[in-house]
Motif scaffolding. Structure first.
Motif, PDB file in Angstrom:
ATOM      1  N   ASN A   1       0.849  -1.194   0.000  1.00  0.00           N
ATOM      2  CA  ASN A   1       0.000   0.000   0.000  1.00  0.00           C
ATOM      3  C   ASN A   1       0.886   1.245   0.000  1.00  0.00           C
ATOM      4  OD1 ASN A   1      -3.060  -0.896   0.677  1.00  0.00           O
ATOM      5  ND2 ASN A   1      -1.599  -2.265   1.679  1.00  0.00           N
ATOM      6  N   GLN A   2       0.892   1.955  -1.122  1.00  0.00           N
ATOM      7  CA  GLN A   2       1.750   3.126  -1.249  1.00  0.00           C
ATOM      8  C   GLN A   2       1.326   4.272  -0.342  1.00  0.00           C
ATOM      9  OE1 GLN A   2       2.009   4.234  -5.372  1.00  0.00           O
ATOM     10  NE2 GLN A   2       3.128   2.378  -5.966  1.00  0.00           N
ATOM     11  N   SER A   3       0.065   4.278   0.074  1.00  0.00           N
ATOM     12  CA  SER A   3      -0.393   5.352   0.957  1.00  0.00           C
ATOM     13  C   SER A   3       0.317   5.338   2.303  1.00  0.00           C
ATOM     14  CB  SER A   3      -1.909   5.246   1.183  1.00  0.00           C
ATOM     15  OG  SER A   3      -2.235   3.993   1.768  1.00  0.00           O
ATOM     16  N   PHE A   4       0.804   4.179   2.710  1.00  0.00           N
ATOM     17  CA  PHE A   4       1.520   4.088   3.976  1.00  0.00           C
ATOM     18  C   PHE A   4       2.929   4.688   3.889  1.00  0.00           C
ATOM     19  CE2 PHE A   4      -1.125   0.027   4.802  1.00  0.00           C
ATOM     20  CZ  PHE A   4      -2.168   0.794   5.312  1.00  0.00           C
ATOM     21  N   TYR A   5       3.466   4.803   2.663  1.00  0.00           N
ATOM     22  CA  TYR A   5       4.831   5.292   2.512  1.00  0.00           C
ATOM     23  C   TYR A   5       4.985   6.754   2.913  1.00  0.00           C
ATOM     24  CZ  TYR A   5       5.422   1.121  -0.460  1.00  0.00           C
ATOM     25  OH  TYR A   5       5.461  -0.151  -0.952  1.00  0.00           O
ATOM     26  N   THR A   6       3.903   7.513   2.888  1.00  0.00           N
ATOM     27  CA  THR A   6       3.963   8.953   3.150  1.00  0.00           C
ATOM     28  C   THR A   6       3.450   9.312   4.539  1.00  0.00           C
ATOM     29  OG1 THR A   6       1.791   9.235   2.096  1.00  0.00           O
ATOM     30  CG2 THR A   6       3.733   9.517   0.703  1.00  0.00           C
ATOM     31  N   THR A   7       3.165   8.339   5.374  1.00  0.00           N
ATOM     32  CA  THR A   7       2.656   8.584   6.724  1.00  0.00           C
ATOM     33  C   THR A   7       3.718   8.195   7.739  1.00  0.00           C
ATOM     34  OG1 THR A   7       0.417   8.056   5.952  1.00  0.00           O
ATOM     35  CG2 THR A   7       0.772   8.133   8.328  1.00  0.00           C
ATOM     36  N   ALA A   8       4.121   9.154   8.557  1.00  0.00           N
ATOM     37  CA  ALA A   8       5.228   8.930   9.497  1.00  0.00           C
ATOM     38  C   ALA A   8       4.941   7.783  10.450  1.00  0.00           C
ATOM     39  CB  ALA A   8       5.495  10.210  10.283  1.00  0.00           C
ATOM     40  N   ARG A   9       3.695   7.695  10.918  1.00  0.00           N
ATOM     41  CA  ARG A   9       3.356   6.650  11.893  1.00  0.00           C
ATOM     42  C   ARG A   9       3.559   5.260  11.319  1.00  0.00           C
ATOM     43  NH1 ARG A   9      -2.718   5.781  13.882  1.00  0.00           N
ATOM     44  NH2 ARG A   9      -2.944   6.635  11.798  1.00  0.00           N
ATOM     45  N   TYR A  10       3.126   5.057  10.073  1.00  0.00           N
ATOM     46  CA  TYR A  10       3.258   3.741   9.454  1.00  0.00           C
ATOM     47  C   TYR A  10       4.706   3.438   9.071  1.00  0.00           C
ATOM     48  CZ  TYR A  10      -1.827   3.941   9.184  1.00  0.00           C
ATOM     49  OH  TYR A  10      -3.153   4.031   9.499  1.00  0.00           O
ATOM     50  N   ILE A  11       5.457   4.450   8.675  1.00  0.00           N
ATOM     51  CA  ILE A  11       6.870   4.233   8.351  1.00  0.00           C
ATOM     52  C   ILE A  11       7.626   3.778   9.596  1.00  0.00           C
ATOM     53  CG2 ILE A  11       9.000   5.334   7.572  1.00  0.00           C
ATOM     54  CD1 ILE A  11       7.296   7.184   5.853  1.00  0.00           C
ATOM     55  N   LEU A  12       7.394   4.452  10.717  1.00  0.00           N
ATOM     56  CA  LEU A  12       8.053   4.068  11.965  1.00  0.00           C
ATOM     57  C   LEU A  12       7.575   2.689  12.435  1.00  0.00           C
ATOM     58  CD1 LEU A  12       7.983   7.479  13.871  1.00  0.00           C
ATOM     59  CD2 LEU A  12       9.923   6.401  12.719  1.00  0.00           C
ATOM     60  N   PHE A  13       6.311   2.401  12.190  1.00  0.00           N
ATOM     61  CA  PHE A  13       5.789   1.073  12.526  1.00  0.00           C
ATOM     62  C   PHE A  13       6.513  -0.005  11.728  1.00  0.00           C
ATOM     63  CE2 PHE A  13       2.199  -2.067  11.707  1.00  0.00           C
ATOM     64  CZ  PHE A  13       2.430  -2.776  12.866  1.00  0.00           C
ATOM     65  N   ALA A  14       6.759   0.266  10.438  1.00  0.00           N
ATOM     66  CA  ALA A  14       7.486  -0.692   9.605  1.00  0.00           C
ATOM     67  C   ALA A  14       8.918  -0.888  10.104  1.00  0.00           C
ATOM     68  CB  ALA A  14       7.496  -0.222   8.147  1.00  0.00           C
ATOM     69  N   VAL A  15       9.520   0.179  10.634  1.00  0.00           N
ATOM     70  CA  VAL A  15      10.875   0.068  11.183  1.00  0.00           C
ATOM     71  C   VAL A  15      10.891  -0.893  12.365  1.00  0.00           C
ATOM     72  CG1 VAL A  15      12.715   1.325  12.377  1.00  0.00           C
ATOM     73  CG2 VAL A  15      11.630   2.327  10.372  1.00  0.00           C
ATOM     74  N   THR A  16       9.904  -0.786  13.246  1.00  0.00           N
ATOM     75  CA  THR A  16       9.843  -1.704  14.394  1.00  0.00           C
ATOM     76  C   THR A  16       9.619  -3.137  13.942  1.00  0.00           C
ATOM     77  OG1 THR A  16       7.448  -1.374  14.715  1.00  0.00           O
ATOM     78  CG2 THR A  16       8.932   0.136  15.857  1.00  0.00           C
ATOM     79  N   LEU A  17       8.780  -3.342  12.924  1.00  0.00           N
ATOM     80  CA  LEU A  17       8.520  -4.697  12.436  1.00  0.00           C
ATOM     81  C   LEU A  17       9.779  -5.323  11.846  1.00  0.00           C
ATOM     82  CD1 LEU A  17       5.053  -4.218  10.683  1.00  0.00           C
ATOM     83  CD2 LEU A  17       5.500  -5.401  12.825  1.00  0.00           C
TER      84      LEU A  17
END
Length: 326
Positions: free
Chosen positions: A66-82
């Motif tokens: 989902n490309q929409s998650f690429y521009t949202t800071a919360r989801y980007i940081l969430f991906a870092v934790t995962l």
């Protein structure tokens, strides 16, 4: 990595203790139960790691689809934790298996692995602290959220997170490099984090650094959540929305607390040395499950399942996978 490697130390100490006491081995009074405990703990760890990796893999695939998650800071940081947690699961489980089967390696290779694992162990609580600050900006400073939490600034924050996370184990490694002889690097040993502690004062330095990080993160989290909860209670007109938001905040704070408690371990470990070996083994394994694996299980619960946008995308991703199989 401190708590991850403590499970490895338990297995190593159990094998050394049972091998060194022939009378107990012959009577099968200590070695038998210890061997059974090792097998049960091994199975528990493998099951938990497989479950957590499957959940993380599903969430990672959902994020990248989902490309929409690429521009949202919360989801980007969430991906870092995962990503960091998944890497930590794989490497720590590999070292755990090595410890169970008593596989040795070069001290130099072990020290590199310990440093990398230590980095990604600290990345998660530091990233969660950054996510707390992001929520603070979103709720308390909504007009500046787009500016402060842009994609470019988020990428810069990720670099800062990894830089801050590398400081504690960089200090440990520098002390180890200055204290250990060159011959020591080429010795074959079981891999565990205490191999980097040559002198007792190095353990005190490690404890001081972790306590400093613990205090700073706790201070940031407490200040942010007090303000977030005040704004959430006054701004929300819907009791259900307010209640759900406060539950999410509570779960997030509990997860951060579990992650931050691991910074107490250097102090706890020094006091546990003098207690009974069996009790020490149980305490270390309990600490590994509760303070290492559990917080990384709560991440998908808080930011994946409870987020409507991400949960919808995850269900769509999962349904597409099932349709493809059919």
């Amino acid at each position: 990595m401190v708590l991850v490697c403590e499970v490895i130390i338990c297995v190593r100490m159990a094998s050394q203790s049972s091998a060194g006491d022939t009378e107990m081995n012959s009577n099968n009074t200590v070695f038998g139960p210890t061997l059974a405990q090792r097998h049960s703990k091994f199975i528990i760890v493998q099951v938990l790691v497989v479950i957590f990796l499957c959940i993380n893999l599903l969430l990672i695939v959902t994020f990248f689809k989902n490309q929409s998650f690429y521009t949202t800071a919360r989801y980007i940081l969430f991906a870092v934790t995962l990503l960091s947690d998944s890497f930590l699961f794989l490497v720590s489980d590999l070292l755990f298996i090595f410890a169970v089967f008593q596989v040795t390696m070069w001290v130099s290779l072990c020290s590199v692995i310990c440093i990398i694992m230590g980095l990604y162990l600290i990345v998660t609580p530091v990233t969660l602290t950054a996510m707390t600050l992001e929520r603070y900006v979103a709720i308390c400073m909504p007009l500046r959220h787009t500016e402060l939490c842009s994609t470019r600034n988020t990428l810069h924050v990720i670099l800062v997170i990894h830089g801050l996370s590398s400081v504690p184990y960089a200090v440990i490694f520098i002390n180890f490099f200055a204290s250990a002889s060159l011959d020591f690097y080429y010795q074959y040993r079981m891999c565990y984090v205490e191999i980097l502690i040559v002198y007792k004062w190095q353990d005190h330095v490690r404890s001081a650094v972790f306590q400093f990080y613990f205090l700073i993160m706790c201070l940031i989290i407490m200040l942010c959540y007090v303000k977030i909860m005040k704004v959430a209670r006054t701004a929300s007109e819907d009791d259900k929305i307010s209640s759900k938001g406060l539950k999410t905040v509570t779960l997030h704070a509990f997860q951060l607390l579990l992650c931050l408690i691991q910074f107490w371990y250097p102090l706890i470990a020094s006091s546990l040395i003098h207690i009974d070996f069996t009790d020490l083994q149980h305490v270390r394994f309990f600490s590994y499950i509760v303070f290492n694996l559990s917080p990384r299980c709560l991440s998908p619960l808080i930011y994946g399942l409870r987020d409507e946008m991400f949960f919808t995308a995850m269900k769509k991703c999962l349904s597409c996978g099932l349709c493809d199989r059919q």
